[in-house]
Design a protein around this motif. Structure first.
Motif, PDB file in Angstrom:
ATOM      1  N   MET A   1       0.811  -1.191   0.000  1.00  0.00           N
ATOM      2  CA  MET A   1       0.000   0.000   0.000  1.00  0.00           C
ATOM      3  C   MET A   1       0.861   1.264   0.000  1.00  0.00           C
ATOM      4  O   MET A   1       0.522   2.239  -0.671  1.00  0.00           O
ATOM      5  N   LEU A   2       1.969   1.250   0.753  1.00  0.00           N
ATOM      6  CA  LEU A   2       2.850   2.415   0.779  1.00  0.00           C
ATOM      7  C   LEU A   2       3.417   2.721  -0.609  1.00  0.00           C
ATOM      8  O   LEU A   2       3.515   3.891  -1.001  1.00  0.00           O
ATOM      9  N   GLU A   3       3.776   1.684  -1.337  1.00  0.00           N
ATOM     10  CA  GLU A   3       4.328   1.889  -2.680  1.00  0.00           C
ATOM     11  C   GLU A   3       3.277   2.502  -3.608  1.00  0.00           C
ATOM     12  O   GLU A   3       3.584   3.407  -4.393  1.00  0.00           O
ATOM     13  N   GLU A   4       2.049   2.042  -3.493  1.00  0.00           N
ATOM     14  CA  GLU A   4       0.960   2.575  -4.320  1.00  0.00           C
ATOM     15  C   GLU A   4       0.718   4.059  -4.008  1.00  0.00           C
ATOM     16  O   GLU A   4       0.568   4.882  -4.919  1.00  0.00           O
ATOM     17  N   ILE A   5       0.721   4.400  -2.732  1.00  0.00           N
ATOM     18  CA  ILE A   5       0.519   5.789  -2.325  1.00  0.00           C
ATOM     19  C   ILE A   5       1.694   6.651  -2.781  1.00  0.00           C
ATOM     20  O   ILE A   5       1.513   7.765  -3.285  1.00  0.00           O
ATOM     21  N   THR A   6       2.902   6.138  -2.626  1.00  0.00           N
ATOM     22  CA  THR A   6       4.095   6.854  -3.064  1.00  0.00           C
ATOM     23  C   THR A   6       4.036   7.139  -4.557  1.00  0.00           C
ATOM     24  O   THR A   6       4.302   8.269  -5.002  1.00  0.00           O
ATOM     25  N   ASN A   7       3.679   6.141  -5.338  1.00  0.00           N
ATOM     26  CA  ASN A   7       3.576   6.313  -6.789  1.00  0.00           C
ATOM     27  C   ASN A   7       2.509   7.336  -7.163  1.00  0.00           C
ATOM     28  O   ASN A   7       2.702   8.135  -8.089  1.00  0.00           O
ATOM     29  N   LEU A   8       1.397   7.319  -6.461  1.00  0.00           N
ATOM     30  CA  LEU A   8       0.313   8.262  -6.725  1.00  0.00           C
ATOM     31  C   LEU A   8       0.735   9.698  -6.408  1.00  0.00           C
ATOM     32  O   LEU A   8       0.497  10.618  -7.199  1.00  0.00           O
ATOM     33  N   ILE A   9       1.398   9.891  -5.287  1.00  0.00           N
ATOM     34  CA  ILE A   9       1.873  11.227  -4.914  1.00  0.00           C
ATOM     35  C   ILE A   9       2.932  11.710  -5.902  1.00  0.00           C
ATOM     36  O   ILE A   9       2.915  12.869  -6.334  1.00  0.00           O
ATOM     37  N   GLY A  28       9.609  10.421   1.087  1.00  0.00           N
ATOM     38  CA  GLY A  28       8.949   9.131   1.173  1.00  0.00           C
ATOM     39  C   GLY A  28       7.596   9.235   1.853  1.00  0.00           C
ATOM     40  O   GLY A  28       7.164  10.304   2.248  1.00  0.00           O
ATOM     41  N   VAL A  29       6.964   8.099   1.983  1.00  0.00           N
ATOM     42  CA  VAL A  29       5.676   7.978   2.655  1.00  0.00           C
ATOM     43  C   VAL A  29       5.867   6.964   3.768  1.00  0.00           C
ATOM     44  O   VAL A  29       6.527   5.944   3.584  1.00  0.00           O
ATOM     45  N   GLU A  30       5.307   7.262   4.928  1.00  0.00           N
ATOM     46  CA  GLU A  30       5.442   6.348   6.061  1.00  0.00           C
ATOM     47  C   GLU A  30       4.157   6.331   6.878  1.00  0.00           C
ATOM     48  O   GLU A  30       3.303   7.206   6.729  1.00  0.00           O
ATOM     49  N   SER A  31       4.061   5.346   7.732  1.00  0.00           N
ATOM     50  CA  SER A  31       2.956   5.273   8.687  1.00  0.00           C
ATOM     51  C   SER A  31       3.443   5.922   9.980  1.00  0.00           C
ATOM     52  O   SER A  31       4.415   5.457  10.569  1.00  0.00           O
ATOM     53  N   PRO A  32       2.807   7.004  10.420  1.00  0.00           N
ATOM     54  CA  PRO A  32       3.232   7.663  11.653  1.00  0.00           C
ATOM     55  C   PRO A  32       3.095   6.727  12.857  1.00  0.00           C
ATOM     56  O   PRO A  32       2.249   5.834  12.875  1.00  0.00           O
ATOM     57  N   GLN A  37      -1.949  11.197  14.081  1.00  0.00           N
ATOM     58  CA  GLN A  37      -1.269  11.913  13.005  1.00  0.00           C
ATOM     59  C   GLN A  37      -1.705  11.424  11.635  1.00  0.00           C
ATOM     60  O   GLN A  37      -1.212  11.903  10.619  1.00  0.00           O
ATOM     61  N   GLY A  38      -2.625  10.481  11.594  1.00  0.00           N
ATOM     62  CA  GLY A  38      -3.146   9.972  10.331  1.00  0.00           C
ATOM     63  C   GLY A  38      -2.594   8.595  10.000  1.00  0.00           C
ATOM     64  O   GLY A  38      -1.758   8.053  10.706  1.00  0.00           O
ATOM     65  N   ASP A  39      -3.106   8.039   8.917  1.00  0.00           N
ATOM     66  CA  ASP A  39      -2.673   6.707   8.493  1.00  0.00           C
ATOM     67  C   ASP A  39      -1.317   6.747   7.807  1.00  0.00           C
ATOM     68  O   ASP A  39      -0.512   5.845   7.947  1.00  0.00           O
ATOM     69  N   TYR A  40      -1.075   7.806   7.010  1.00  0.00           N
ATOM     70  CA  TYR A  40       0.167   7.938   6.255  1.00  0.00           C
ATOM     71  C   TYR A  40       0.637   9.386   6.289  1.00  0.00           C
ATOM     72  O   TYR A  40      -0.169  10.302   6.428  1.00  0.00           O
ATOM     73  N   ALA A  41       1.929   9.565   6.141  1.00  0.00           N
ATOM     74  CA  ALA A  41       2.515  10.907   6.102  1.00  0.00           C
ATOM     75  C   ALA A  41       3.624  10.933   5.049  1.00  0.00           C
ATOM     76  O   ALA A  41       4.247   9.909   4.766  1.00  0.00           O
TER      77      ALA A  41
END
Length: 71
Positions: A1-9, A28-32, A37-41
């Motif tokens: 999921m992190l890779e998908e979000i990273t690619n989208l951003i 990068g994108v990470e889970s706080p 602080q949210g699901d991803y940052a």
């Protein structure tokens, strides 16, 4: 999921014309650690702000607005 979000951003920032190639490996994108602080940052707006001289909050809002418009 992190890779998908990273690619989208990354794709969204490219659409907006930001120099993504100059910051590869610097953001990068990470889970706080704290759920409040949210699901991803991501730190992409901070890194882009240093390169472009633009305010990171404005950059972040542009990315968010573009993501919302394309979903």
């Amino acid at each position: 999921m992190l890779e998908e979000i990273t690619n989208l951003i990354e794709a969204t920032a490219r659409e907006l014309g930001y120099p993504i190639d100059l910051i590869i490996g610097r953001w990068g994108v990470e889970s706080p650690d704290e759920l409040k602080q949210g699901d991803y940052a991501t730190n992409i707006a901070l890194v882009l702000g240093k390169i472009t001289g633009q305010e990171s909050l404005a950059l972040a809002q542009q990315i968010v607005d573009q993501l919302k418009a394309s979903s």
